[in-house]
Design a protein around this motif. Structure first.
Motif, mmCIF file in Angstrom:
data_model
loop_
_atom_site.group_PDB
_atom_site.id
_atom_site.type_symbol
_atom_site.label_atom_id
_atom_site.label_comp_id
_atom_site.label_asym_id
_atom_site.label_seq_id
_atom_site.Cartn_x
_atom_site.Cartn_y
_atom_site.Cartn_z
ATOM 1 N N ILE A 115 0.830 -1.214 0.000
ATOM 2 C CA ILE A 115 0.000 0.000 0.000
ATOM 3 C C ILE A 115 0.863 1.264 0.000
ATOM 4 O O ILE A 115 0.690 2.150 -0.839
ATOM 5 C CB ILE A 115 -0.961 0.003 1.205
ATOM 6 N N PHE A 116 1.808 1.345 0.947
ATOM 7 C CA PHE A 116 2.632 2.559 1.060
ATOM 8 C C PHE A 116 3.798 2.593 0.085
ATOM 9 O O PHE A 116 4.423 3.638 -0.096
ATOM 10 C CB PHE A 116 3.165 2.709 2.488
ATOM 11 N N ASP A 117 4.122 1.437 -0.510
ATOM 12 C CA ASP A 117 5.210 1.342 -1.490
ATOM 13 C C ASP A 117 6.539 1.819 -0.899
ATOM 14 O O ASP A 117 7.293 2.565 -1.528
ATOM 15 C CB ASP A 117 4.864 2.145 -2.753
ATOM 16 N N TRP A 118 6.872 1.344 0.305
ATOM 17 C CA TRP A 118 8.115 1.737 0.963
ATOM 18 C C TRP A 118 9.298 0.848 0.582
ATOM 19 O O TRP A 118 10.409 1.075 1.051
ATOM 20 C CB TRP A 118 7.948 1.701 2.489
ATOM 21 N N GLY A 119 9.085 -0.184 -0.239
ATOM 22 C CA GLY A 119 10.180 -1.020 -0.699
ATOM 23 C C GLY A 119 10.892 -1.741 0.438
ATOM 24 O O GLY A 119 10.280 -2.296 1.345
ATOM 25 N N MET A 120 12.236 -1.718 0.418
ATOM 26 C CA MET A 120 13.019 -2.418 1.437
ATOM 27 C C MET A 120 12.796 -1.836 2.831
ATOM 28 O O MET A 120 12.807 -2.560 3.825
ATOM 29 C CB MET A 120 14.510 -2.355 1.089
ATOM 30 N N GLU A 121 12.599 -0.512 2.921
ATOM 31 C CA GLU A 121 12.293 0.082 4.224
ATOM 32 C C GLU A 121 11.016 -0.507 4.797
ATOM 33 O O GLU A 121 10.923 -0.808 5.998
ATOM 34 C CB GLU A 121 12.151 1.602 4.119
ATOM 35 N N GLY A 122 10.017 -0.697 3.946
ATOM 36 C CA GLY A 122 8.752 -1.280 4.395
ATOM 37 C C GLY A 122 8.920 -2.700 4.896
ATOM 38 O O GLY A 122 8.355 -3.079 5.934
ATOM 39 N N ALA A 123 9.720 -3.508 4.159
ATOM 40 C CA ALA A 123 9.964 -4.891 4.583
ATOM 41 C C ALA A 123 10.661 -4.921 5.944
ATOM 42 O O ALA A 123 10.327 -5.734 6.815
ATOM 43 C CB ALA A 123 10.813 -5.607 3.538
ATOM 44 N N ALA A 124 11.621 -4.031 6.145
ATOM 45 C CA ALA A 124 12.364 -3.996 7.412
ATOM 46 C C ALA A 124 11.492 -3.530 8.572
ATOM 47 O O ALA A 124 11.516 -4.122 9.656
ATOM 48 C CB ALA A 124 13.581 -3.084 7.263
ATOM 49 N N TRP A 125 10.703 -2.463 8.360
ATOM 50 C CA TRP A 125 9.851 -1.969 9.442
ATOM 51 C C TRP A 125 8.750 -2.961 9.789
ATOM 52 O O TRP A 125 8.355 -3.091 10.958
ATOM 53 C CB TRP A 125 9.252 -0.615 9.072
ATOM 54 N N ALA A 126 8.266 -3.691 8.797
ATOM 55 C CA ALA A 126 7.240 -4.708 9.066
ATOM 56 C C ALA A 126 7.786 -5.777 10.007
ATOM 57 O O ALA A 126 7.120 -6.200 10.963
ATOM 58 C CB ALA A 126 6.781 -5.340 7.754
ATOM 59 N N THR A 127 9.015 -6.216 9.757
ATOM 60 C CA THR A 127 9.641 -7.220 10.608
ATOM 61 C C THR A 127 9.878 -6.678 12.012
ATOM 62 O O THR A 127 9.630 -7.358 13.017
ATOM 63 C CB THR A 127 10.971 -7.674 9.987
ATOM 64 N N THR A 128 10.352 -5.448 12.104
ATOM 65 C CA THR A 128 10.647 -4.843 13.407
ATOM 66 C C THR A 128 9.383 -4.671 14.241
ATOM 67 O O THR A 128 9.386 -4.911 15.455
ATOM 68 C CB THR A 128 11.345 -3.483 13.209
ATOM 69 N N VAL A 129 8.294 -4.255 13.614
ATOM 70 C CA VAL A 129 7.014 -4.136 14.331
ATOM 71 C C VAL A 129 6.585 -5.495 14.878
ATOM 72 O O VAL A 129 6.077 -5.605 16.001
ATOM 73 C CB VAL A 129 5.930 -3.540 13.409
ATOM 74 N N GLY A 130 6.800 -6.560 14.098
ATOM 75 C CA GLY A 130 6.480 -7.906 14.580
ATOM 76 C C GLY A 130 7.247 -8.267 15.834
ATOM 77 O O GLY A 130 6.696 -8.852 16.776
ATOM 78 N N TYR A 131 8.540 -7.894 15.893
ATOM 79 C CA TYR A 131 9.341 -8.145 17.097
ATOM 80 C C TYR A 131 8.746 -7.427 18.310
ATOM 81 O O TYR A 131 8.674 -7.983 19.414
ATOM 82 C CB TYR A 131 10.773 -7.658 16.905
ATOM 83 N N LEU A 132 8.341 -6.176 18.116
ATOM 84 C CA LEU A 132 7.802 -5.380 19.221
ATOM 85 C C LEU A 132 6.493 -5.971 19.748
ATOM 86 O O LEU A 132 6.252 -6.001 20.959
ATOM 87 C CB LEU A 132 7.589 -3.937 18.773
ATOM 88 N N LEU A 133 5.654 -6.450 18.844
ATOM 89 C CA LEU A 133 4.393 -7.063 19.259
ATOM 90 C C LEU A 133 4.650 -8.329 20.087
ATOM 91 O O LEU A 133 3.980 -8.574 21.100
ATOM 92 C CB LEU A 133 3.543 -7.403 18.030
#
Length: 458
Positions: free
Chosen positions: A189-207
């Motif tokens: 949706i946001f088209d953040w590319g590699m930044e999006g993939a990295a932030w998605a993983t990091t948010v999963g760790y926090l949850l």
């Protein structure tokens, strides 16, 4: 969710107990493995095959730091399982407090070093050519979340040591589901590319960290620690370190393996060959989830009953775990031998407008991955003995044999093979190193385990 107490590990029938422990562990590992698999499929389809290769370059560094938490967790959990079996509740509490303090100290230090040497580490692990920039983007963001991942991995093993596998399963599911949802939002949706993939993983760790914190603060946990328990105890630290070093050494060797494989394969076929290995690596994580689940379920059972001196139950747990793990490993083997091409195609984009370079890379990957996958997984049916055998020594607190058997496959056999065989057989030499190392390690572990059962558990 029914409340489970640790002493059930010493009372229930072994077969029923192993299923109760292993099924939630397998489901948790399945979801985590699916997360890695689907995450790679999303990245490959929405960003490109070079992005998969970039993530593969970053994984050994971030996983090694996270493995510090797992090493502290498994080392301490072996102590906790045996302490609970021997009714030494205070030692269990002190061990848990030391695990938390040690995990924070070590992982924060390693993350700081990892960020400082970023430009040296990425090329060393195969992040060369067009792989470097996306790998650096992903690596920098991921590292901020790694201390939380380390705490999650440490906490998860403690939850399992308490005899509460369902809670441990939920803790493994949460980051996976969160990551996939954030992948869709940040990448698609946001088209953040590699930044999006990295932030998605990091948010999963926090949850995941949030859930584990909730578990230990709630009435579900039997380990209610107080401030004095966080003070480092030299005797407990030595025991955690000696047992945890087994896990850490395994992950260190895995990271070295990634480093060597990425560089060797880059020299043989460039970025496209690294992408082939990235897909194989994802399948190694995903396909063997039930075997790893049985191994995780086996650890607290063996540790608790050994601590309680129920040696007949320890022997029964070894044989039952090997039998269950061998069965599921054989089923995995059949699927992988029949459908390697179909599995490889899932990772590649067929969207319109691909560049000539991307199309050429996809074609190369499709041509080379099925052959590689069949060779890599050729010895899968026999690996159960090696995994359960090495896990037994860790569960009962025998650090030296656990370390040696854990390093047998990758350290003593696989790394020498991948350095030698490609000189004679090129790409094929890399892939046949996997089953040869599996077979040799299984033979060594089987001999050593049989001697140990006869000597120590009779």
């Amino acid at each position: 969710m029914a409340k489970v107490t640790a002493d059930e590990l010493g009372k229930e029938p072994i077969g029923k107990l192993l299923i109760k422990q292993a099924v939630p562990a397998s489901i948790g590992i399945l979801v985590m493995s699916l997360n890695v698999l689907v995450d790679s499929i999303f990245v490959g389809n929405w960003i490109g095959s070079i992005a998969i290769a970039a993530i593969n370059v970053v994984l050994p560094v971030s996983f090694f730091i996270a493995a510090l938490g797992m090493a502290i967790g498994i080392g301490g959990s072996s102590i906790i399982s045996r302490a609970l079996g021997a009714n030494n509740h205070e030692k269990a509490l002190k061990t848990f407090g030391n695990q938390i303090t040690l995990t924070l100290l070590v992982t924060v230090t390693m993350v700081a070093l990892g960020l400082f040497y970023v430009d040296n580490l990425i090329p060393a692990f195969g992040g060369k050519g067009s792989i470097f920039e996306p790998a650096k983007i992903y690596y920098t963001i991921i590292l901020y979340g790694v201390p939380f991942l380390a705490l999650c991995m440490m906490g998860n093993t403690v939850i399992r040591a308490e005899g509460k596998p369902k809670f441990a399963m939920i803790a493994m599911i949460i980051p996976s589901v969160g990551n996939l949802l954030m992948d869709y939002v940040f990448i698609y949706i946001f088209d953040w590319g590699m930044e999006g993939a990295a932030w998605a993983t990091t948010v999963g760790y926090l949850l995941c960290f949030g859930y584990i914190l909730y578990f230990f603060l709630s009435k579900n946990s039997e380990l209610k620690i107080s401030l004095p328990h966080f003070g480092l105890d030299p005797a407990i630290l030595r025991e955690i370190s000696s047992l945890g070093f087994v896990t850490l050494a395994r992950q260190a060797v895995t990271s070295i393996t990634y480093l060597l494989m990425n560089n060797i394969l880059f020299s043989l076929g460039g970025e496209a060959m690294v992408a082939v290995y990235a897909i194989i690596g994802r399948m190694l994580m995903f396909a063997l989830f039930p075997v790893f689940g049985v191994t995780q379920g086996f650890l607290p059972i063996a540790g608790y009953n050994y601590g309680a001196s129920y040696f007949d139950r320890v022997k029964e747990s070894i044989y039952t775990a090997i039998k269950y793990a061998a069965l599921v490993a054989t089923l995995v083997f059949v699927v992988l031998m029949l459908f390697p091409g179909e599995l490889a195609s899932l990772f590649l984009s067929n969207r319109p407008g691909l560049s000539a370079e991307e199309l050429a890379t996809n074609q190369f990957v499709l041509e080379h991955t099925p052959f590689a996958m069949r060779l890599v997984f050729a010895a899968t049916p026999i690996i159960a003995l090696q995994l359960i055998g090495a896990a037994y020594f860790q569960a009962v607190g025998k650090a030296i044999p656990a370390l040696l058997l854990t390093l047998t496959r990758q350290g003593f056999f696989f790394i020498p093979l991948i350095l030698l065989l490609p000189e004679f057989f090129e790409e094929t030499g890399v892939w046949i190193s996997f089953p040869i190392a599996d077979a040799l390690a299984t033979v060594v572990t089987g001999i050593y385990l049989a001697k140990e059962i006869k000597k120590d558990l009779s």
